[in-house]
Design a protein around this motif. Structure first.
Motif, PDB file in Angstrom:
ATOM      1  N   LYS A 208      23.531 -15.590 -31.354  1.00 59.22           N
ATOM      2  CA  LYS A 208      23.226 -15.157 -29.982  1.00 59.22           C
ATOM      3  C   LYS A 208      21.950 -14.347 -29.903  1.00 59.22           C
ATOM      4  CE  LYS A 208      23.932 -14.033 -25.624  1.00 59.22           C
ATOM      5  NZ  LYS A 208      22.903 -13.020 -25.461  1.00 59.22           N
ATOM      6  N   LYS A 209      21.710 -13.439 -30.836  1.00 58.58           N
ATOM      7  CA  LYS A 209      20.546 -12.554 -30.767  1.00 58.58           C
ATOM      8  C   LYS A 209      19.249 -13.315 -30.931  1.00 58.58           C
ATOM      9  CE  LYS A 209      22.998  -8.460 -32.438  1.00 58.58           C
ATOM     10  NZ  LYS A 209      23.087  -7.432 -33.507  1.00 58.58           N
ATOM     11  N   ASN A 210      19.287 -14.366 -31.726  1.00 57.93           N
ATOM     12  CA  ASN A 210      18.062 -15.109 -32.004  1.00 57.93           C
ATOM     13  C   ASN A 210      17.910 -16.367 -31.161  1.00 57.93           C
ATOM     14  OD1 ASN A 210      17.450 -13.226 -34.013  1.00 57.93           O
ATOM     15  ND2 ASN A 210      18.579 -14.378 -35.560  1.00 57.93           N
ATOM     16  N   ASN A 211      18.883 -16.662 -30.321  1.00 53.82           N
ATOM     17  CA  ASN A 211      18.845 -17.880 -29.506  1.00 53.82           C
ATOM     18  C   ASN A 211      19.201 -17.560 -28.058  1.00 53.82           C
ATOM     19  OD1 ASN A 211      18.586 -20.245 -31.626  1.00 53.82           O
ATOM     20  ND2 ASN A 211      20.037 -18.768 -32.456  1.00 53.82           N
ATOM     21  N   LYS A 212      18.492 -16.617 -27.486  1.00 51.60           N
ATOM     22  CA  LYS A 212      18.824 -16.133 -26.158  1.00 51.60           C
ATOM     23  C   LYS A 212      18.740 -17.216 -25.087  1.00 51.60           C
ATOM     24  CE  LYS A 212      17.488 -11.334 -27.043  1.00 51.60           C
ATOM     25  NZ  LYS A 212      16.592 -10.220 -26.680  1.00 51.60           N
ATOM     26  N   LEU A 213      17.814 -18.155 -25.244  1.00 47.55           N
ATOM     27  CA  LEU A 213      17.589 -19.139 -24.200  1.00 47.55           C
ATOM     28  C   LEU A 213      18.296 -20.469 -24.455  1.00 47.55           C
ATOM     29  CD1 LEU A 213      13.783 -18.538 -23.491  1.00 47.55           C
ATOM     30  CD2 LEU A 213      15.747 -17.639 -22.255  1.00 47.55           C
ATOM     31  N   ILE A 214      18.980 -20.585 -25.571  1.00 47.68           N
ATOM     32  CA  ILE A 214      19.645 -21.840 -25.896  1.00 47.68           C
ATOM     33  C   ILE A 214      20.957 -21.941 -25.133  1.00 47.68           C
ATOM     34  CG2 ILE A 214      20.769 -23.162 -27.720  1.00 47.68           C
ATOM     35  CD1 ILE A 214      18.669 -22.145 -29.634  1.00 47.68           C
ATOM     36  N   LYS A 215      21.091 -23.035 -24.402  1.00 50.39           N
ATOM     37  CA  LYS A 215      22.301 -23.249 -23.610  1.00 50.39           C
ATOM     38  C   LYS A 215      22.873 -24.616 -23.955  1.00 50.39           C
ATOM     39  CE  LYS A 215      20.534 -20.552 -19.700  1.00 50.39           C
ATOM     40  NZ  LYS A 215      19.194 -20.291 -20.240  1.00 50.39           N
ATOM     41  N   PRO A 216      24.137 -24.696 -24.327  1.00 53.01           N
ATOM     42  CA  PRO A 216      24.758 -25.999 -24.548  1.00 53.01           C
ATOM     43  C   PRO A 216      24.715 -26.835 -23.277  1.00 53.01           C
ATOM     44  CG  PRO A 216      26.136 -24.237 -25.419  1.00 53.01           C
ATOM     45  CD  PRO A 216      25.054 -23.577 -24.618  1.00 53.01           C
ATOM     46  N   THR A 217      24.694 -28.136 -23.432  1.00 49.30           N
ATOM     47  CA  THR A 217      24.756 -29.020 -22.274  1.00 49.30           C
ATOM     48  C   THR A 217      26.131 -28.897 -21.615  1.00 49.30           C
ATOM     49  OG1 THR A 217      25.581 -30.874 -23.586  1.00 49.30           O
ATOM     50  CG2 THR A 217      23.183 -30.690 -23.338  1.00 49.30           C
TER      51      THR A 217
ATOM     52  N   TYR B  95      29.454 -10.520 -23.812  1.00 51.09           N
ATOM     53  CA  TYR B  95      28.217 -11.239 -23.500  1.00 51.09           C
ATOM     54  C   TYR B  95      27.985 -11.346 -22.002  1.00 51.09           C
ATOM     55  CZ  TYR B  95      29.129 -12.765 -28.301  1.00 51.09           C
ATOM     56  OH  TYR B  95      29.405 -12.800 -29.639  1.00 51.09           O
ATOM     57  N   SER B  96      26.727 -11.533 -21.653  1.00 53.78           N
ATOM     58  CA  SER B  96      26.377 -11.850 -20.273  1.00 53.78           C
ATOM     59  C   SER B  96      26.354 -13.368 -20.131  1.00 53.78           C
ATOM     60  CB  SER B  96      25.004 -11.251 -19.927  1.00 53.78           C
ATOM     61  OG  SER B  96      24.013 -11.709 -20.838  1.00 53.78           O
ATOM     62  N   LEU B  97      26.220 -13.858 -18.902  1.00 51.39           N
ATOM     63  CA  LEU B  97      26.164 -15.298 -18.672  1.00 51.39           C
ATOM     64  C   LEU B  97      25.034 -15.933 -19.475  1.00 51.39           C
ATOM     65  CD1 LEU B  97      26.740 -15.435 -14.805  1.00 51.39           C
ATOM     66  CD2 LEU B  97      28.322 -16.209 -16.571  1.00 51.39           C
ATOM     67  N   PRO B  98      25.244 -17.150 -19.982  1.00 53.57           N
ATOM     68  CA  PRO B  98      26.375 -18.043 -19.710  1.00 53.57           C
ATOM     69  C   PRO B  98      27.556 -17.896 -20.673  1.00 53.57           C
ATOM     70  CG  PRO B  98      24.749 -19.227 -20.980  1.00 53.57           C
ATOM     71  CD  PRO B  98      24.178 -17.839 -20.735  1.00 53.57           C
ATOM     72  N   TYR B  99      27.458 -16.929 -21.628  1.00 53.35           N
ATOM     73  CA  TYR B  99      28.505 -16.804 -22.653  1.00 53.35           C
ATOM     74  C   TYR B  99      29.629 -15.845 -22.261  1.00 53.35           C
ATOM     75  CZ  TYR B  99      24.498 -18.668 -25.193  1.00 53.35           C
ATOM     76  OH  TYR B  99      23.421 -19.407 -25.570  1.00 53.35           O
TER      77      TYR B  99
END
Length: 336
Positions: free
Chosen positions: A254-263, A88-92
């Protein structure tokens, strides 16, 4: 006779009251709402003996592919002589950011844990959240008793010592949240741990350390342009813990939640359950979305409506934390 009837009446009333309270609490604890309260007193958890591997044994039962085989902080040797393969790329993950990582790590020059942490037989950790429920908690002395105190973003310590303590072992942050006072809100040995959400975060760190022309565009909020940090105290957290937080704790695709970032808070818990043998949390949990008056943080006047428009999935994170609490992977010093 009147006194007897009066006593029986009070007994019945007390019994009914107890039943009602029990039913209310039971309903409250089983609710999916993310303002659920835990009635466990904080002072019981602090006395729990630390057993090496305790958290790992609990976490492995509920987290798929749970593993300790990952470095805590990014290290230059992982990129300089070898090709570090990341899915994965950042942030993962680190895919596509190898050059920026190398440049930043070459300037920090420190990638390992301090000796005082390395030699601990059992790591007793507390992750101090930024929630308003820390206000007037008087948990400061309790928090300072832990071996490792992990704080988040720009949450202040100065002027809040009674509730949040004074000890800071690690402070996890990203550029936009690096506005904490390096003198008043940290100890001389505190590790400043960058949580890289994007390549620009690594570039920002490089410009700060190398005193280059500052980057001003591409951030959701302007980060500090002058940041007098000791490079020896800087670390870059392995994005693996963000991957676990997003893909395993939250169960995101990951594919469907590209912009979701955990706090940063959930990511800190993800890190702690891999790094520590005992994990307690304090100051986690948010007001209900309909609550328009209770503040989110203990130190400012942010309201819930402001948080709900962010990229974070607060209700999902609450469910994830409740699951960790339910299975005794972590324990709570406040209520959730």
């Amino acid at each position: 006779m009147t006194a007897g009837k009066h006593s029986v009446g009070w007994m019945i009333l007390e019994l009914l009251t107890s039943v009602i309270i029990f039913l209310v609490i039971s309903t409250y604890l089983s609710s999916d709402d993310y303002t659920v309260s835990s009635s466990s007193p904080p002072y019981e958890h602090i006395r729990v003996a630390c057993t090496p591997g305790y958290v790992a044994s609990k976490a492995a039962k509920i987290i798929s592919n749970y593993s300790h085989n990952h470095t805590t902080f990014l290290q230059l040797s992982d990129y300089f002589w070898t090709v570090n393969k990341s899915l994965y790329s950042l942030p993962y993950g680190t895919k596509g950011s190898e050059l920026e990582i190398m440049q930043a790590l070459a300037l920090t020059q420190h990638y390992h844990l301090p000796q005082e942490i390395e030699r601990l037989e059992c790591r007793r950790c507390v992750v101090v959240g930024n929630g308003n429920r820390l206000k007037n908690s008087s948990l400061g002395e309790i928090i300072d008793r832990y071996n490792i105190v992990i704080r988040l973003n720009n949450a202040p310590v100065h002027n809040y010592e009674k509730d949040v303590g004074t000890k800071t072992t690690m402070r996890l942050f990203y550029p936009e949240s690096a506005f904490f006072d390096l003198r008043l809100d940290a100890n001389p040995e505190t590790l400043m741990v960058l949580v890289p959400y994007k390549r620009l975060d690594l570039q920002w760190l490089k410009t700060i350390l190398n005193n280059e022309k500052r980057i001003k565009k591409g951030f959701w909020k302007k980060p500090p342009m002058i940041w007098d940090v000791n490079p020896e105290n800087l670390r870059i957290l392995n994005p693996y813990y963000m991957e676990v937080a997003a893909l395993r704790l939250l169960g995101l695709n990951k594919k469907n939640n590209k912009l979701i970032k955990p706090t940063t808070g959930l990511m800190a818990i993800s890190f702690a359950i891999h790094f520590c043998d005992l994990v307690h949390i304090a100051g986690f949990g948010y007001p209900a979305p309909t609550n328009k008056t209770e503040f989110v943080h203990y130190y400012d006047k942010t309201l819930m409506k402001q948080l709900l428009v962010s990229e974070h999935k607060v209700p999902l994170e609450a469910i994830a934390i409740k699951k960790l609490l339910k299975h005794n992977v972590i324990h709570n010093l406040t209520y959730f």
